[in-house]
Write a protein that holds these residues in place. Structure first.
Motif, PDB file in Angstrom:
ATOM      1  N   ILE A  91       0.843  -1.204   0.000  1.00  0.00           N
ATOM      2  CA  ILE A  91       0.000   0.000   0.000  1.00  0.00           C
ATOM      3  C   ILE A  91       0.880   1.257   0.000  1.00  0.00           C
ATOM      4  O   ILE A  91       0.663   2.189  -0.777  1.00  0.00           O
ATOM      5  N   VAL A  92       1.917   1.248   0.860  1.00  0.00           N
ATOM      6  CA  VAL A  92       2.788   2.439   0.950  1.00  0.00           C
ATOM      7  C   VAL A  92       3.638   2.570  -0.315  1.00  0.00           C
ATOM      8  O   VAL A  92       3.860   3.683  -0.808  1.00  0.00           O
ATOM      9  N   ILE A  93       4.096   1.435  -0.864  1.00  0.00           N
ATOM     10  CA  ILE A  93       4.893   1.472  -2.106  1.00  0.00           C
ATOM     11  C   ILE A  93       4.087   2.092  -3.251  1.00  0.00           C
ATOM     12  O   ILE A  93       4.618   2.856  -4.058  1.00  0.00           O
ATOM     13  N   LEU A  94       2.781   1.795  -3.301  1.00  0.00           N
ATOM     14  CA  LEU A  94       1.942   2.371  -4.359  1.00  0.00           C
ATOM     15  C   LEU A  94       1.857   3.898  -4.220  1.00  0.00           C
ATOM     16  O   LEU A  94       1.805   4.615  -5.212  1.00  0.00           O
ATOM     17  N   VAL A  95       1.894   4.385  -2.964  1.00  0.00           N
ATOM     18  CA  VAL A  95       1.904   5.840  -2.726  1.00  0.00           C
ATOM     19  C   VAL A  95       3.233   6.420  -3.214  1.00  0.00           C
ATOM     20  O   VAL A  95       3.275   7.456  -3.880  1.00  0.00           O
ATOM     21  N   VAL A  96       4.322   5.722  -2.886  1.00  0.00           N
ATOM     22  CA  VAL A  96       5.664   6.159  -3.288  1.00  0.00           C
ATOM     23  C   VAL A  96       5.752   6.215  -4.821  1.00  0.00           C
ATOM     24  O   VAL A  96       6.305   7.156  -5.393  1.00  0.00           O
ATOM     25  N   MET A  97       5.167   5.204  -5.491  1.00  0.00           N
ATOM     26  CA  MET A  97       5.201   5.174  -6.960  1.00  0.00           C
ATOM     27  C   MET A  97       4.405   6.340  -7.557  1.00  0.00           C
ATOM     28  O   MET A  97       4.781   6.896  -8.585  1.00  0.00           O
ATOM     29  N   ALA A  98       3.298   6.700  -6.886  1.00  0.00           N
ATOM     30  CA  ALA A  98       2.506   7.849  -7.357  1.00  0.00           C
ATOM     31  C   ALA A  98       3.311   9.141  -7.183  1.00  0.00           C
ATOM     32  O   ALA A  98       3.308  10.011  -8.064  1.00  0.00           O
ATOM     33  N   TYR A  99       4.036   9.247  -6.061  1.00  0.00           N
ATOM     34  CA  TYR A  99       4.877  10.431  -5.810  1.00  0.00           C
ATOM     35  C   TYR A  99       5.984  10.516  -6.866  1.00  0.00           C
ATOM     36  O   TYR A  99       6.270  11.593  -7.403  1.00  0.00           O
ATOM     37  N   ASP A 100       6.568   9.358  -7.185  1.00  0.00           N
ATOM     38  CA  ASP A 100       7.634   9.293  -8.188  1.00  0.00           C
ATOM     39  C   ASP A 100       7.118   9.799  -9.540  1.00  0.00           C
ATOM     40  O   ASP A 100       7.783  10.568 -10.232  1.00  0.00           O
ATOM     41  N   ARG A 101       5.899   9.360  -9.930  1.00  0.00           N
ATOM     42  CA  ARG A 101       5.318   9.805 -11.204  1.00  0.00           C
ATOM     43  C   ARG A 101       5.006  11.302 -11.159  1.00  0.00           C
ATOM     44  O   ARG A 101       5.173  12.004 -12.156  1.00  0.00           O
ATOM     45  N   TYR A 102       4.558  11.775  -9.983  1.00  0.00           N
ATOM     46  CA  TYR A 102       4.246  13.211  -9.836  1.00  0.00           C
ATOM     47  C   TYR A 102       5.502  14.049 -10.089  1.00  0.00           C
ATOM     48  O   TYR A 102       5.476  15.010 -10.859  1.00  0.00           O
ATOM     49  N   VAL A 103       6.620  13.651  -9.463  1.00  0.00           N
ATOM     50  CA  VAL A 103       7.886  14.397  -9.631  1.00  0.00           C
ATOM     51  C   VAL A 103       8.350  14.316 -11.086  1.00  0.00           C
ATOM     52  O   VAL A 103       8.747  15.321 -11.681  1.00  0.00           O
ATOM     53  N   ALA A 104       8.262  13.102 -11.677  1.00  0.00           N
ATOM     54  CA  ALA A 104       8.743  12.908 -13.053  1.00  0.00           C
ATOM     55  C   ALA A 104       7.953  13.739 -14.058  1.00  0.00           C
ATOM     56  O   ALA A 104       8.518  14.271 -15.020  1.00  0.00           O
ATOM     57  N   ILE A 105       6.641  13.866 -13.837  1.00  0.00           N
ATOM     58  CA  ILE A 105       5.800  14.557 -14.817  1.00  0.00           C
ATOM     59  C   ILE A 105       5.651  16.050 -14.515  1.00  0.00           C
ATOM     60  O   ILE A 105       5.661  16.878 -15.413  1.00  0.00           O
ATOM     61  N   CYS A 106       5.536  16.400 -13.225  1.00  0.00           N
ATOM     62  CA  CYS A 106       5.300  17.812 -12.871  1.00  0.00           C
ATOM     63  C   CYS A 106       6.593  18.597 -12.622  1.00  0.00           C
ATOM     64  O   CYS A 106       6.603  19.810 -12.713  1.00  0.00           O
ATOM     65  N   LYS A 107       7.679  17.897 -12.262  1.00  0.00           N
ATOM     66  CA  LYS A 107       8.958  18.592 -12.032  1.00  0.00           C
ATOM     67  C   LYS A 107      10.098  17.849 -12.754  1.00  0.00           C
ATOM     68  O   LYS A 107      11.072  17.417 -12.120  1.00  0.00           O
TER      69      LYS A 107
END
Length: 314
Positions: A110-126
């Motif tokens: 569950i926490v890894i899926l949150v981390v993966m979403a954060y990773d995609r957020y940084v990759a796409i938005c920053k």
């Protein structure tokens, strides 16, 4: 173990009592389990063996696949064996171990899926700051944080159950040890314990699910500033992540974010997120990811050529 605990083993009712049904399910679940192991193992090996998959996204994807391997192994082999065995029992210790492992790896996932979403957020938005924000140290910290989250969640479950008094019936109307069916056998009022479990498991699932859906919403909104090619690539990655999140969380929320009460449909919903989802994850991630597919092909070719060279040298 609870003070008045005289239960040393539990009897698992399983999914069905019909012999033909059991044989069909045995073949089906055995096939699914083999596909789950092979698919997830292939992802782990590909990520480790391919230098071009060195980005944090693939590191976390390999971690997710490893979690799926252990998570399904804590449940599927016992389920498969029970479908062909007459004696469907599990000792108290084995039951507690299964409960601990499934919640440790499920909670960490569950926490890894949150981390993966954060990773995609940084990759796409920053994108310009991606490598500085998601550096190796941060990735390791996030991974440790995921394990700590899963461990804390699992410890709370096990501490609660371990000290409960099981003093009579030991038949679990389920195919595995989980909180809801176990609490049905406790000879004391479990209302408050039920609320604690909703706060621990259910709330965790709901909050994380809402956070994930919101974060993917933000990511998708920011895509209008990207080129068509960048948009297509980001959409492909995000849609596969969203699919995994929905498949995992929707059944989990139904199971854990409600008062402790056993419904007849529970077993089949549990089958979905314990048996099917770990198999679907590698399929969803690889089928929609050309980079991953290319690396798998290269790795296979490399392995086959090495084997041929070894054979010809002999």
């Amino acid at each position: 173990m609870g003070e008045s605990n005289n239960v040393t083993e539990f009897v698992l009712m399983g999914l069905t009592q019909d012999p033909t049904g059991q044989k069909i399910l045995f073949v089906m679940f055995l096939f699914i389990y083999i596909v789950t192991l092979m698919g997830n193992l292939l992802i782990v090996v590909t990520v480790i063996g391919s230098p071009s998959l060195g980005s944090p996204m693939y590191f976390f994807l390999a971690c997710l696949s490893f979690l799926d391997i252990v998570y399904s192994t804590s449940i599927s082999p016992k389920l498969i064996m029970d479908l062909v065995c007459d004696k469907k029992t599990i000792s108290f210790t084995a039951c507690m171990s299964q409960l601990f492992i499934e919640h440790l790896f499920g909670g960490t996932e569950i926490v890894i899926l949150v981390v993966m979403a954060y990773d995609r957020y940084v990759a796409i938005c920053k994108p310009l700051h991606y490598l500085t924000i998601m550096n190796q140290r941060i990735c390791i910290i996030l991974l440790v944080f995921s394990w700590l989250g899963g461990f804390t969640h699992s410890m709370i479950q096990i501490v609660i159950v371990f000290n409960l008094p099981f003093c009579g019936p030991n038949v679990i109307d389920h195919f595995m040890c989980d909180m809801s069916p176990l609490l049905g056998l406790v000879c004391t009022d479990t209302y408050l314990i039920g609320l604690t479990l909703i706060a621990n498991g259910g709330a965790m699932c709901i909050i994380v699910f809402i956070l994930l859906i919101l974060s993917y919403g933000i990511i998708l909104r920011s895509l209008k500033n990207h080129s068509q090619e960048g948009r297509r690539k980001a959409l492909s990655t995000c849609s596969s992540h969203i699919m995994v999140v929905v498949l995992f969380f929707v059944p989990c929320i139904f199971m854990y974010a409600r008062p402790i009460y056993n419904f007849s449909v529970d077993k089949f919903i549990t089958v979905f997120y314990t048996v099917f989802t770990p198999m679907l994850n590698p399929l969803i991630y690889t089928l929609r990811n050309s980079e991953m597919k290319n690396c798998m092909e290269k790795l296979w070719c490399k392995m086959l050529t090495t084997d041929r060279i070894k054979l010809s040298s002999h």
